[in-house]
Design a protein around this motif. Sequence first.
Motif, PDB file in Angstrom:
ATOM      1  N   THR A  99      -7.379   9.556  -0.814  1.00  0.00           N
ATOM      2  CA  THR A  99      -6.789   8.352  -0.219  1.00  0.00           C
ATOM      3  C   THR A  99      -7.545   7.956   1.038  1.00  0.00           C
ATOM      4  OG1 THR A  99      -4.597   8.930  -1.083  1.00  0.00           O
ATOM      5  CG2 THR A  99      -4.674   7.338   0.718  1.00  0.00           C
ATOM      6  N   TYR A 103      -9.329   4.296   1.582  1.00  0.00           N
ATOM      7  CA  TYR A 103      -9.054   3.361   2.680  1.00  0.00           C
ATOM      8  C   TYR A 103     -10.256   3.207   3.616  1.00  0.00           C
ATOM      9  CZ  TYR A 103      -4.166   2.994   1.327  1.00  0.00           C
ATOM     10  OH  TYR A 103      -2.998   2.727   0.647  1.00  0.00           O
ATOM     11  N   ASN A 139      -8.484   2.563  -9.390  1.00  0.00           N
ATOM     12  CA  ASN A 139      -7.133   2.406  -9.938  1.00  0.00           C
ATOM     13  C   ASN A 139      -7.073   2.831 -11.404  1.00  0.00           C
ATOM     14  OD1 ASN A 139      -6.115   1.437  -7.528  1.00  0.00           O
ATOM     15  ND2 ASN A 139      -6.425  -0.704  -8.049  1.00  0.00           N
ATOM     16  N   THR A 145      -3.748   2.555  -5.981  1.00  0.00           N
ATOM     17  CA  THR A 145      -2.411   2.032  -6.236  1.00  0.00           C
ATOM     18  C   THR A 145      -2.050   2.003  -7.711  1.00  0.00           C
ATOM     19  OG1 THR A 145      -0.922   0.214  -5.627  1.00  0.00           O
ATOM     20  CG2 THR A 145      -3.081  -0.398  -6.434  1.00  0.00           C
ATOM     21  N   GLU A 149      -0.283  -1.873 -11.059  1.00  0.00           N
ATOM     22  CA  GLU A 149       0.162  -2.374  -9.756  1.00  0.00           C
ATOM     23  C   GLU A 149      -0.940  -3.159  -9.066  1.00  0.00           C
ATOM     24  OE1 GLU A 149       2.664  -2.811  -6.315  1.00  0.00           O
ATOM     25  OE2 GLU A 149       3.061  -2.288  -8.412  1.00  0.00           O
ATOM     26  N   GLY A 150      -2.174  -2.693  -9.207  1.00  0.00           N
ATOM     27  CA  GLY A 150      -3.298  -3.385  -8.574  1.00  0.00           C
ATOM     28  C   GLY A 150      -3.519  -4.766  -9.160  1.00  0.00           C
ATOM     29  N   LEU A 192      -4.016  -2.648  -2.478  1.00  0.00           N
ATOM     30  CA  LEU A 192      -2.751  -2.263  -1.858  1.00  0.00           C
ATOM     31  C   LEU A 192      -1.529  -2.422  -2.743  1.00  0.00           C
ATOM     32  CD1 LEU A 192      -3.369  -3.942   1.637  1.00  0.00           C
ATOM     33  CD2 LEU A 192      -3.765  -1.555   1.007  1.00  0.00           C
ATOM     34  N   GLY A 193      -1.635  -3.204  -3.816  1.00  0.00           N
ATOM     35  CA  GLY A 193      -0.472  -3.448  -4.650  1.00  0.00           C
ATOM     36  C   GLY A 193       0.348  -4.621  -4.149  1.00  0.00           C
ATOM     37  N   ASN A 248       4.254   1.138   4.556  1.00  0.00           N
ATOM     38  CA  ASN A 248       5.420   1.721   3.882  1.00  0.00           C
ATOM     39  C   ASN A 248       6.561   1.981   4.847  1.00  0.00           C
ATOM     40  OD1 ASN A 248       4.432   1.863   1.168  1.00  0.00           O
ATOM     41  ND2 ASN A 248       3.103   3.560   1.778  1.00  0.00           N
TER      42      ASN A 248
END
Length: 258
Positions: A99, A103, A139, A145, A149-150, A192-193, A248
């Motif tokens: 992760t 990022y 993904n 994500t 979702e992406g 990020l979704g 979140n």
Amino acid sequence: MQTYFTIISFIIGTIFGSFYNVCIYRIPEKQSIATPPSHCYNCNTRLKPKDLIPILSWTLLKGKCRYCGQKISPRYALVELLTGILFAVVYLNFGYTLTTLYYMFLISLLIIITFIDLDHYIIPDELLIIGSIIALIVNTLGYGTGIKEGLIGALACGGGTLAVIYLIELLIKKEVMGGGDIKLFAMLGLFLGVKLGFLTIILSVYVGAIYGIATIIYSKIKKIEYNSMIPYGPFISVAAFITILYGNSMINWYLNIF
């Protein structure tokens, strides 16, 4: 151990930041980012390794070229320092994980995009395409994500923004957002979704508003003309970074209110 990896993350960030300076300068000029090697843009002297130490070289040379004495913008050191700090902050938040790399890559793109947008009022499509391809690959492999979702995030953030902006421009008969910004929102949706993508859109409005108000007040105090033409990419980038770190938590806090 955490302190060690934080320092390593910072150092790696400054090294990448040095390369990002090359990207920021050359990509808008349609130049290769690989050739020619780093050189002084005034005297064309090829820079040696001792001239390319992130932050330190600029500091020790007092912001001047070693060979011709031409001033070097402090922004070169700023980009290196900023990248180093952001890499370290991401590591501190996500630890030694995939992760973190995910990022760090996104933040790297945003740094390059931010400074190109500041200089040229454009967001190069090639950066958005590269980012989207990497997001899709990661993904699809089950990280990031997630592919479903992406894709929904890209469609919702990009398409939703496009629809809203189109309606606004239809009403006021004036362009309010460039196509590059809308495509950037779509790319961020991939990374990020849906929820974090929409949060980024909302936060970018607040970041832009705060900057705009502060600029207007400053202009009034200094009695100088206010420049209403402001690139939106940097606000999106700041909002995305806030979302990456606290998104979140912010969403959970908001939902708990109700």
